[in-house]
Enzyme design. Structure first.
Site, short mmCIF file in Angstrom:
data_model
loop_
_atom_site.label_atom_id
_atom_site.label_comp_id
_atom_site.label_asym_id
_atom_site.label_seq_id
_atom_site.Cartn_x
_atom_site.Cartn_y
_atom_site.Cartn_z
N ARG A 3 -0.02 6.55 7.35
CA ARG A 3 0.15 6.65 5.90
C ARG A 3 -0.26 8.03 5.38
O ARG A 3 0.25 8.51 4.40
CB ARG A 3 -0.68 5.60 5.17
CG ARG A 3 -0.22 4.19 5.34
CD ARG A 3 -1.04 3.26 4.44
NE ARG A 3 -0.85 1.87 4.79
CZ ARG A 3 0.18 1.12 4.42
NH1 ARG A 3 1.14 1.64 3.70
NH2 ARG A 3 0.26 -0.14 4.78
N GLU B 122 8.25 2.55 -6.02
CA GLU B 122 8.37 2.01 -4.67
C GLU B 122 8.43 3.16 -3.67
O GLU B 122 8.96 4.22 -3.96
CB GLU B 122 9.64 1.15 -4.59
CG GLU B 122 9.92 0.52 -3.26
CD GLU B 122 8.92 -0.50 -2.78
OE1 GLU B 122 7.74 -0.12 -2.58
OE2 GLU B 122 9.30 -1.66 -2.56
N ASP B 123 7.87 2.95 -2.50
CA ASP B 123 7.91 3.97 -1.46
C ASP B 123 9.28 4.04 -0.80
O ASP B 123 9.84 5.11 -0.63
CB ASP B 123 6.80 3.77 -0.41
CG ASP B 123 6.81 2.38 0.22
OD1 ASP B 123 7.59 1.50 -0.21
OD2 ASP B 123 6.02 2.16 1.15
N LYS C 139 0.81 -1.19 0.00
CA LYS C 139 0.00 0.00 0.00
C LYS C 139 0.85 1.25 0.00
O LYS C 139 0.40 2.33 -0.30
CB LYS C 139 -0.92 0.03 1.22
CG LYS C 139 -1.86 -1.13 1.34
CD LYS C 139 -2.67 -1.07 2.63
CE LYS C 139 -3.43 -2.36 2.82
NZ LYS C 139 -3.99 -2.45 4.16
N GLY C 140 2.10 1.10 0.37
CA GLY C 140 2.97 2.24 0.61
C GLY C 140 3.19 3.19 -0.55
O GLY C 140 3.37 4.38 -0.35
N VAL D 62 10.66 5.02 9.31
CA VAL D 62 9.94 6.21 8.87
C VAL D 62 8.49 5.91 8.53
O VAL D 62 8.15 4.79 8.15
CB VAL D 62 10.64 6.89 7.67
CG1 VAL D 62 11.97 7.49 8.10
CG2 VAL D 62 10.83 5.93 6.51
N ASP E 131 3.77 3.25 6.68
CA ASP E 131 2.97 3.07 7.89
C ASP E 131 3.72 2.39 9.02
O ASP E 131 4.79 1.82 8.82
CB ASP E 131 1.74 2.22 7.56
CG ASP E 131 2.10 0.75 7.37
OD1 ASP E 131 1.57 -0.09 8.13
OD2 ASP E 131 2.89 0.42 6.47
N ASP F 145 14.92 -0.63 1.28
CA ASP F 145 15.88 -0.85 2.35
C ASP F 145 16.67 -2.12 2.08
O ASP F 145 17.70 -2.07 1.44
CB ASP F 145 15.28 -0.75 3.76
CG ASP F 145 14.07 -1.64 4.00
OD1 ASP F 145 13.89 -2.65 3.30
OD2 ASP F 145 13.32 -1.34 4.93
#
Length: 172
Positions: A163, A97-98, A41-42, A151, A157, A101
């Protein structure tokens, strides 16, 4: 208990960088159509703002992948919850992509999408956390490089909360 959140990247900084990224993508795909694929969902907030600022035709789709659950670090297990709705064969595809990492999820997504035979496949991310990288990912574009902190905001989230924050915040 309410979590304490401090601003890492302001709303104005996020918006300005997304506009710049949209301009760059529009130049890269001038004369063509770009198919944006968001990872739910990010990526929703980022993808929506990015698409609104683009000047080339855009189509979009979403997949849903999970490796976090309700924690603050990846479980290491990747679970595909929603596959593509549209065929991407022969399309110019950009994964939106949000945050990047470990690279584990994106590595999985890229292999999945490559198997669908797109004309090209690029990856952009709003946030890059290189200190956590386990799998190398070739990024076409990055919004911001950030330190190894958890973050939230702008689609990111903690246990499905935060969000909707219009900035990137650090969960303290």
């Amino acid at each position: 208990m309410e979590e304490k959140i401090s601003v890492l990247i302001s709303e104005e900084e996020v918006e300005n960088r997304i506009k710049e990224m949209a301009e760059q993508l529009s130049k890269m795909y001038k004369g063509g159509t770009v198919h944006l694929i968001g990872i739910l969902k990010g990526s929703v907030m980022f993808l929506a703002r990015l698409a609104m600022h683009m000047t080339v035709p855009v189509t979009m789709d979403f997949i849903s992948i999970s490796s976090y659950g309700n924690g603050t670090s990846s479980s290491g297990t990747i679970n595909m919850k929603k596959e593509l709705d549209q065929d991407i064969e022969g399309k110019e595809v950009v994964i939106v992509e949000d945050i990047l990492d470990s690279g584990r999820t994106l590595n999985y997504v890229m292999a999945y999408l490559k198997s669908k035979n797109p004309e090209s496949l690029k990856v952009i991310t709003l946030l890059d956390k290189p200190e956590r990288r386990v799998f190398e990912v070739d990024l076409a574009m990055t919004g911001f490089q950030i330190p190894d902190r958890f973050v939230v905001g702008y689609g990111l989230d903690y246990a499905e909360k935060y969000r909707n924050l219009p900035y990137i915040g650090v969960l303290d």
